[in-house]
Scaffold this motif. Structure first.
Motif, mmCIF file in Angstrom:
data_model
loop_
_atom_site.group_PDB
_atom_site.id
_atom_site.type_symbol
_atom_site.label_atom_id
_atom_site.label_comp_id
_atom_site.label_asym_id
_atom_site.label_seq_id
_atom_site.Cartn_x
_atom_site.Cartn_y
_atom_site.Cartn_z
ATOM 1 N N PRO A 4 15.887 67.989 56.772
ATOM 2 C CA PRO A 4 16.864 68.117 55.682
ATOM 3 C C PRO A 4 16.935 66.887 54.788
ATOM 4 C CG PRO A 4 17.970 67.747 57.787
ATOM 5 C CD PRO A 4 16.524 67.998 58.098
ATOM 6 N N ASP A 5 17.383 67.085 53.572
ATOM 7 C CA ASP A 5 17.540 65.974 52.636
ATOM 8 C C ASP A 5 18.551 64.965 53.176
ATOM 9 O OD1 ASP A 5 15.804 67.162 50.906
ATOM 10 O OD2 ASP A 5 17.342 67.949 49.564
ATOM 11 N N ILE A 6 18.301 63.699 52.920
ATOM 12 C CA ILE A 6 19.236 62.649 53.300
ATOM 13 C C ILE A 6 19.455 61.740 52.095
ATOM 14 C CG2 ILE A 6 18.636 62.668 55.751
ATOM 15 C CD1 ILE A 6 16.933 60.195 55.287
ATOM 16 N N GLN A 7 20.634 61.132 52.048
ATOM 17 C CA GLN A 7 20.917 60.137 51.022
ATOM 18 C C GLN A 7 20.633 58.757 51.595
ATOM 19 O OE1 GLN A 7 25.004 60.798 49.854
ATOM 20 N NE2 GLN A 7 24.386 62.215 48.242
ATOM 21 N N TYR A 8 20.107 57.876 50.765
ATOM 22 C CA TYR A 8 19.867 56.525 51.264
ATOM 23 C C TYR A 8 20.068 55.499 50.165
ATOM 24 C CZ TYR A 8 15.092 57.122 49.365
ATOM 25 O OH TYR A 8 14.009 57.361 48.562
ATOM 26 N N THR A 9 20.431 54.308 50.604
ATOM 27 C CA THR A 9 20.599 53.163 49.717
ATOM 28 C C THR A 9 19.477 52.180 49.987
ATOM 29 O OG1 THR A 9 22.999 53.413 49.731
ATOM 30 C CG2 THR A 9 22.132 51.266 49.080
ATOM 31 N N LEU A 10 18.879 51.670 48.933
ATOM 32 C CA LEU A 10 17.808 50.682 49.051
ATOM 33 C C LEU A 10 18.243 49.424 48.317
ATOM 34 C CD1 LEU A 10 14.015 51.379 48.740
ATOM 35 C CD2 LEU A 10 15.011 49.287 47.844
ATOM 36 N N THR A 11 18.515 48.380 49.075
ATOM 37 C CA THR A 11 19.007 47.123 48.511
ATOM 38 C C THR A 11 17.883 46.093 48.504
ATOM 39 O OG1 THR A 11 21.206 47.572 49.406
ATOM 40 C CG2 THR A 11 20.740 45.306 48.732
ATOM 41 N N THR A 12 17.658 45.468 47.359
ATOM 42 C CA THR A 12 16.641 44.420 47.283
ATOM 43 C C THR A 12 17.300 43.083 46.969
ATOM 44 O OG1 THR A 12 16.253 44.964 44.953
ATOM 45 C CG2 THR A 12 14.802 45.980 46.579
ATOM 46 N N ASP A 13 16.620 42.015 47.386
ATOM 47 C CA ASP A 13 17.165 40.677 47.184
ATOM 48 C C ASP A 13 16.567 40.035 45.925
ATOM 49 O OD1 ASP A 13 14.589 39.892 47.857
ATOM 50 O OD2 ASP A 13 15.097 39.339 49.907
ATOM 51 N N LYS A 14 16.826 38.764 45.749
ATOM 52 C CA LYS A 14 16.372 38.078 44.537
ATOM 53 C C LYS A 14 14.860 37.980 44.450
ATOM 54 C CE LYS A 14 16.805 33.493 46.692
ATOM 55 N NZ LYS A 14 17.547 32.211 46.693
ATOM 56 N N ARG A 15 14.174 38.113 45.584
ATOM 57 C CA ARG A 15 12.705 38.072 45.580
ATOM 58 C C ARG A 15 12.092 39.457 45.380
ATOM 59 N NH1 ARG A 15 14.405 34.991 50.010
ATOM 60 N NH2 ARG A 15 14.003 32.745 49.844
ATOM 61 N N GLY A 16 12.923 40.485 45.426
ATOM 62 C CA GLY A 16 12.415 41.842 45.263
ATOM 63 C C GLY A 16 12.106 42.555 46.554
ATOM 64 N N PHE A 17 12.422 41.941 47.696
ATOM 65 C CA PHE A 17 12.166 42.568 48.981
ATOM 66 C C PHE A 17 13.445 43.208 49.513
ATOM 67 C CE2 PHE A 17 8.929 39.271 48.581
ATOM 68 C CZ PHE A 17 7.776 39.998 48.834
ATOM 69 N N ARG A 18 13.297 44.057 50.508
ATOM 70 C CA ARG A 18 14.424 44.846 50.992
ATOM 71 C C ARG A 18 15.224 44.067 52.039
ATOM 72 N NH1 ARG A 18 14.504 51.205 53.035
ATOM 73 N NH2 ARG A 18 16.725 51.462 52.588
ATOM 74 N N ASN A 19 16.179 43.297 51.566
ATOM 75 C CA ASN A 19 17.043 42.500 52.433
ATOM 76 C C ASN A 19 18.431 42.401 51.824
ATOM 77 O OD1 ASN A 19 15.028 41.250 54.520
ATOM 78 N ND2 ASN A 19 14.056 40.954 52.531
ATOM 79 N N LYS A 20 19.419 42.336 52.694
ATOM 80 C CA LYS A 20 20.804 42.185 52.247
ATOM 81 C C LYS A 20 21.341 40.784 52.543
ATOM 82 C CE LYS A 20 23.552 45.739 52.479
ATOM 83 N NZ LYS A 20 24.407 46.847 52.954
ATOM 84 N N THR A 21 20.491 39.924 53.114
ATOM 85 C CA THR A 21 20.901 38.552 53.387
ATOM 86 C C THR A 21 20.014 37.603 52.595
ATOM 87 O OG1 THR A 21 19.418 38.381 55.304
ATOM 88 C CG2 THR A 21 21.674 39.142 55.714
ATOM 89 N N ASP A 22 20.486 36.380 52.434
ATOM 90 C CA ASP A 22 19.734 35.370 51.682
ATOM 91 C C ASP A 22 19.926 34.026 52.379
ATOM 92 O OD1 ASP A 22 18.302 33.964 49.851
ATOM 93 O OD2 ASP A 22 19.857 33.962 48.310
#
Length: 338
Positions: A4-22
């Motif tokens: 089934p379809d799912i909703q998702y959030t994709l967060t990128t950092d200042k470098r453009g990679f997928r991270n929520k921490t810095d």
């Protein structure tokens, strides 16, 4: 209908990679393609995030879709070393990490047009039109019998037995989960280990991995290579009792002509499924690199009825990411050999 379809959030950092921490420094750095980045799942379900929670270590995800070992090396040079990790985990996806075209320059007008077309909504619309008009439909019923998924299907659109057995349910029965895979994926397993090792893609990928190992050794970083199988690698041993070899042979003939007879197809094909993974494992042993294979835990989960891959997409489901995080965290907990 597939997963089934799912909703998702994709967060990128200042470098453009997928991270929520810095942070200025991380315990673990992840290299890889979309299987590392976490394609099709939301932020908190990607296995690098789950790994951080399981190990209580800081994890930085340098995964980037469409990457390969050559880009992993450059990413480590430009971004990874500056984070002073104790461990680098390089995830290899056998579905495309060793292809020759990864290392071919792609700057011609014809190739650019081809790539634009591959991603075009026009192509998607054409595919959907063809599916509506010509897809196989059982003559007696619009719904497939789950108990008899692999049986040849009488169709109203001609003889489409070569594809009518897909999607296939594993395990059989009402609790089965449905999977598909592409002809190209299966044919890439139809080579011997020696033939694989002779390809330019394999040689250049191993050279890049050797350089990654050298960089890690210079900095005293623990390097782990995690091997991610594709769906055909996992599914074929689970469906040999379900799908007659004649149908698999017809499926393979859609793209390649020289296929063994149905009587010898499985005995030829099944041992070769492990060829690429065995080659990578032997390479790691020769280079003193830690290796963790994800084939067995993922196949076991599929056999037990856990849907680890999406039905019509090559990537892991949230449950697939959980299994991968479990396997890698268990390996991380084991002290490296001298």
């Amino acid at each position: 209908p597939g997963y089934p379809d799912i909703q998702y959030t994709l967060t990128t950092d200042k470098r453009g990679f997928r991270n929520k921490t810095d942070l200025e420094q991380y315990d673990v750095v992840i290299l890889g393609d979309s299987f590392a980045e976490g394609s099709r799942v939301t932020d908190q379900d990607a296995w690098p995030v789950l790994l951080a929670g399981k190990t209580e270590q800081t994890v930085y995800n340098l995964g980037m879709s469409a990457g390969h070992p050559g880009t992993y090396l450059e990413t480590l040079k430009q971004f990874g070393r500056q984070l002073f990790p104790k461990t680098v985990i390089c995830l290899l996806y056998e579905g495309n990490d060793f292809r020759n075209e990864n290392y071919r320059k792609k700057n011609s007008i014809g190739e650019n047009v081809h790539n634009y077309f591959k991603r075009s909504p026009v192509r998607r619309a054409i595919e959907q039109f063809l599916i509506r008009c010509f897809a196989a439909r059982p003559a007696e019923s619009p719904a497939r019998n789950v108990e008899n998924t692999a049986a040849p299907v009488e169709t109203t659109a001609g003889n489409l037995d070569a594809v009518a057995w897909l999607p296939v349910a594993v395990p059989q029965g009402p609790n089965g989960k449905y999977y598909t895979f592409k002809v190209k994926s299966l044919l890439e397993h139809f080579v011997t280990q020696q033939a694989f090792l002779e390809t330019s893609g394999a040689n250049k990928s191993f050279a890049a991995l050797r350089s990654i190992n050298g960089l890690c050794r210079q900095k005293g970083i623990r390097l782990i290579i995690a091997y991610a199988p594709d769906k055909s690698h996992l599914l074929l041993p689970l469906i040999t009792e379900i799908v007659p070899p004649e149908l698999v042979r017809a499926f393979m003939e859609l793209k390649q002509g020289e296929i063994p007879s149905a009587e010898t197809l499985y005995e030829t094909l099944l041992p070769r499924l492990e060829a690429r993974e065995s080659a990578v494992r032997e390479f790691c042993r020769a280079e003193s690199i830690e290796f963790v294979g994800l084939t067995q835990p993922l196949r076991k989960a599929i056999a037990e009825g856990t849907q680890t891959y999406f039905t019509y997409d090559q990537h892991w489901t949230p449950l697939g990411h959980k299994i991968v995080a479990d396997a890698i965290s268990q390996h991380l907990a084991t002290p490296p050999a001298p």
